[in-house]
Design a protein around this motif. Structure first.
Motif, PDB file in Angstrom:
ATOM      1  N   PRO A  19       0.815  -1.227   0.000  1.00 21.25           N
ATOM      2  CA  PRO A  19       0.000   0.000   0.000  1.00 21.25           C
ATOM      3  C   PRO A  19       0.847   1.276   0.000  1.00 21.25           C
ATOM      4  CG  PRO A  19      -0.875  -1.570   1.570  1.00 21.25           C
ATOM      5  CD  PRO A  19       0.443  -2.113   1.111  1.00 21.25           C
ATOM      6  N   LEU A  22       2.027   1.844  -3.550  1.00 22.10           N
ATOM      7  CA  LEU A  22       0.938   2.337  -4.394  1.00 22.10           C
ATOM      8  C   LEU A  22       0.602   3.788  -4.078  1.00 22.10           C
ATOM      9  CD1 LEU A  22      -1.690  -0.542  -4.743  1.00 22.10           C
ATOM     10  CD2 LEU A  22      -0.526   0.695  -6.568  1.00 22.10           C
ATOM     11  N   TRP A  39      -5.340  -2.391  -6.890  1.00 17.23           N
ATOM     12  CA  TRP A  39      -5.801  -2.428  -5.502  1.00 17.23           C
ATOM     13  C   TRP A  39      -6.644  -3.666  -5.248  1.00 17.23           C
ATOM     14  CZ3 TRP A  39      -4.394  -0.288  -1.161  1.00 17.23           C
ATOM     15  CH2 TRP A  39      -3.706   0.929  -1.168  1.00 17.23           C
ATOM     16  N   GLN A  40      -7.512  -4.020  -6.183  1.00 14.34           N
ATOM     17  CA  GLN A  40      -8.337  -5.201  -5.989  1.00 14.34           C
ATOM     18  C   GLN A  40      -7.495  -6.468  -5.947  1.00 14.34           C
ATOM     19  OE1 GLN A  40     -12.294  -5.125  -8.258  1.00 14.34           O
ATOM     20  NE2 GLN A  40     -11.221  -3.382  -9.160  1.00 14.34           N
ATOM     21  N   VAL A  43      -5.791  -6.614  -2.508  1.00 17.62           N
ATOM     22  CA  VAL A  43      -6.706  -7.017  -1.433  1.00 17.62           C
ATOM     23  C   VAL A  43      -7.081  -8.488  -1.568  1.00 17.62           C
ATOM     24  CG1 VAL A  43      -9.024  -6.654  -0.512  1.00 17.62           C
ATOM     25  CG2 VAL A  43      -7.577  -4.693  -1.054  1.00 17.62           C
ATOM     26  N   SER A 204     -15.074  -2.334   0.034  1.00 18.51           N
ATOM     27  CA  SER A 204     -13.946  -1.664   0.686  1.00 18.51           C
ATOM     28  C   SER A 204     -14.339  -1.114   2.049  1.00 18.51           C
ATOM     29  CB  SER A 204     -13.423  -0.536  -0.212  1.00 18.51           C
ATOM     30  OG  SER A 204     -14.408   0.463  -0.414  1.00 18.51           O
ATOM     31  N   VAL A 216      -4.036  -1.698   5.089  1.00 18.29           N
ATOM     32  CA  VAL A 216      -4.292  -1.939   3.678  1.00 18.29           C
ATOM     33  C   VAL A 216      -5.775  -1.792   3.353  1.00 18.29           C
ATOM     34  CG1 VAL A 216      -4.530  -4.447   4.002  1.00 18.29           C
ATOM     35  CG2 VAL A 216      -3.899  -3.539   1.765  1.00 18.29           C
ATOM     36  N   PHE A 220      -7.381   1.015   1.041  1.00 13.65           N
ATOM     37  CA  PHE A 220      -8.203   0.550  -0.084  1.00 13.65           C
ATOM     38  C   PHE A 220      -9.511   1.320  -0.145  1.00 13.65           C
ATOM     39  CE2 PHE A 220     -11.196  -2.925  -1.622  1.00 13.65           C
ATOM     40  CZ  PHE A 220     -10.907  -2.723  -2.958  1.00 13.65           C
ATOM     41  N   GLN A 223      -8.746   4.977  -1.258  1.00 12.00           N
ATOM     42  CA  GLN A 223      -8.339   5.050  -2.657  1.00 12.00           C
ATOM     43  C   GLN A 223      -9.501   4.745  -3.598  1.00 12.00           C
ATOM     44  OE1 GLN A 223      -5.286   5.940  -4.117  1.00 12.00           O
ATOM     45  NE2 GLN A 223      -5.026   6.756  -2.044  1.00 12.00           N
TER      46      GLN A 223
END
Length: 315
Positions: A19, A22, A39-40, A43, A204, A216, A220, A223
């Motif tokens: 994270p 990113l 991001w997906q 996760v 999220s 994270v 998420f 974001q």
């Protein structure tokens, strides 16, 4: 228990280091859809580490489950995982991971129910303010979403997702925006509905609520709230031009500072207007492909780490 320890370490690494990388990446605003994919994948990889760790830990704690998991496996595979003499650690890890899984399930259920209740209430309020004629209801069944105009001097536009989705615009927006600007606004909201951004936001939010101390998941959530707006902006800009979309964004938010259907404070319109006017080019196709492969490698690494002892035992 090398696979179990490896999965826990990989999950810890992905939930702490990735994270931060990113968050510092400069390409995210240029490729919001790709950033959402990354991001997906991140996760999903963290959740896979947790689920696979739970499976291995429970197999170590419960011989019956271990026999079921490794039923039909070639000779030597079960021994390669080293679960026979780790019942104590297995019970502890399984209890912690199972508690986290139950907490996530409860949080997701609560978030979905809350979002559905809010959506139903907003649909009811909208129906009371703008009742539909029977022929309009019948004609709209073949459309993906319906446009509703509300009487209000304040220029606003938003979307109500769901099976019976709505695009809502006020008469103030009709008076203040040009035809092209209005088309850009509606394209922005249509992008939210068709990309199912509300599903991503609910998931999220549920993860962030279920694990308030895990960075994270909170990152998420934050974001996603920003990236879905940027992605919808880009959709409108591709169809109606960056300058038109930027003007519409500025016109409709002169007294709010927020554009679209996101809650106040999550997406600041001045920054988004500057981004649209700057018109930075997209990343090259090879660059986007490399980032996609790196993103997909994260969940693949979790699965590979889980099956690695079994594969190694056969060679």
């Amino acid at each position: 228990m090398p696979a179990l320890i490896g999965l826990l370490l990989l999950g810890l690494l992905l939930s702490t280091v990735a994270p931060r990388l990113l968050a510092r990446a400069r390409w995210v605003e240029r490729e919001p859809v790709l950033a959402l994919l990354v991001w997906q994948c991140l996760v999903v990889a963290v959740l896979l580490c947790c689920v696979l760790s739970l499976l291995l830990a429970a197999s170590a704690a419960l011989p019956e489950l271990r026999a079921l998991v490794f039923a039909g496996a070639p000779h030597g595979v079960e021994a390669a995982y080293g679960l026979q003499d780790a019942e104590g650690w297995g019970r502890l890890c399984a209890a912690v991971l199972a508690a986290g899984g139950l907490q996530t399930a409860f949080a997701l259920t609560r978030e979905v129910r809350t979002a559905k209740a809010v959506r139903d209430r907003r649909h009811a309020q909208l129906t009371s303010r703008a009742p539909e004629l029977p022929e309009a209801i019948a004609a709209a069944r073949n459309r993906r979403e319906r446009l509703v105009v509300l009487e209000s001097v304040r220029p606003e536009a938003w979307s109500l997702p769901g099976p019976d989705s709505r695009l809502v615009v006020t008469t103030g927006a009709l008076q203040q925006l040009t035809d092209r600007e209005l088309a850009a606004v509606l394209s922005h909201e249509r992008g939210h509905v068709r990309a199912r951004h509300h599903w991503l936001q609910q998931a999220s939010q549920a993860l962030a609520s279920g694990f308030p101390g895990v960075g994270v998941f909170s990152a998420f959530r934050d974001q996603v709230a920003e990236l879905v707006e940027l992605a919808a902006d880009d959709r409108a800009a591709r169809r109606h031009g960056r300058h038109t979309t930027a003007l519409a964004l500025a016109e409709i938010n002169l007294d709010r500072g927020v554009f679209g259907s996101c809650p106040p404070g999550l997406a600041q319109s001045p920054r988004r207007v500057d981004r649209l006017l700057a018109g930075r080019p997209r990343l090259s196709v090879p660059h986007r492909l490399r980032l996609t492969l790196v993103a997909l490698a994260a969940p693949a690494a979790a699965v590979l780490l889980a099956v690695a002892p079994g594969l190694v035992s056969q060679f």
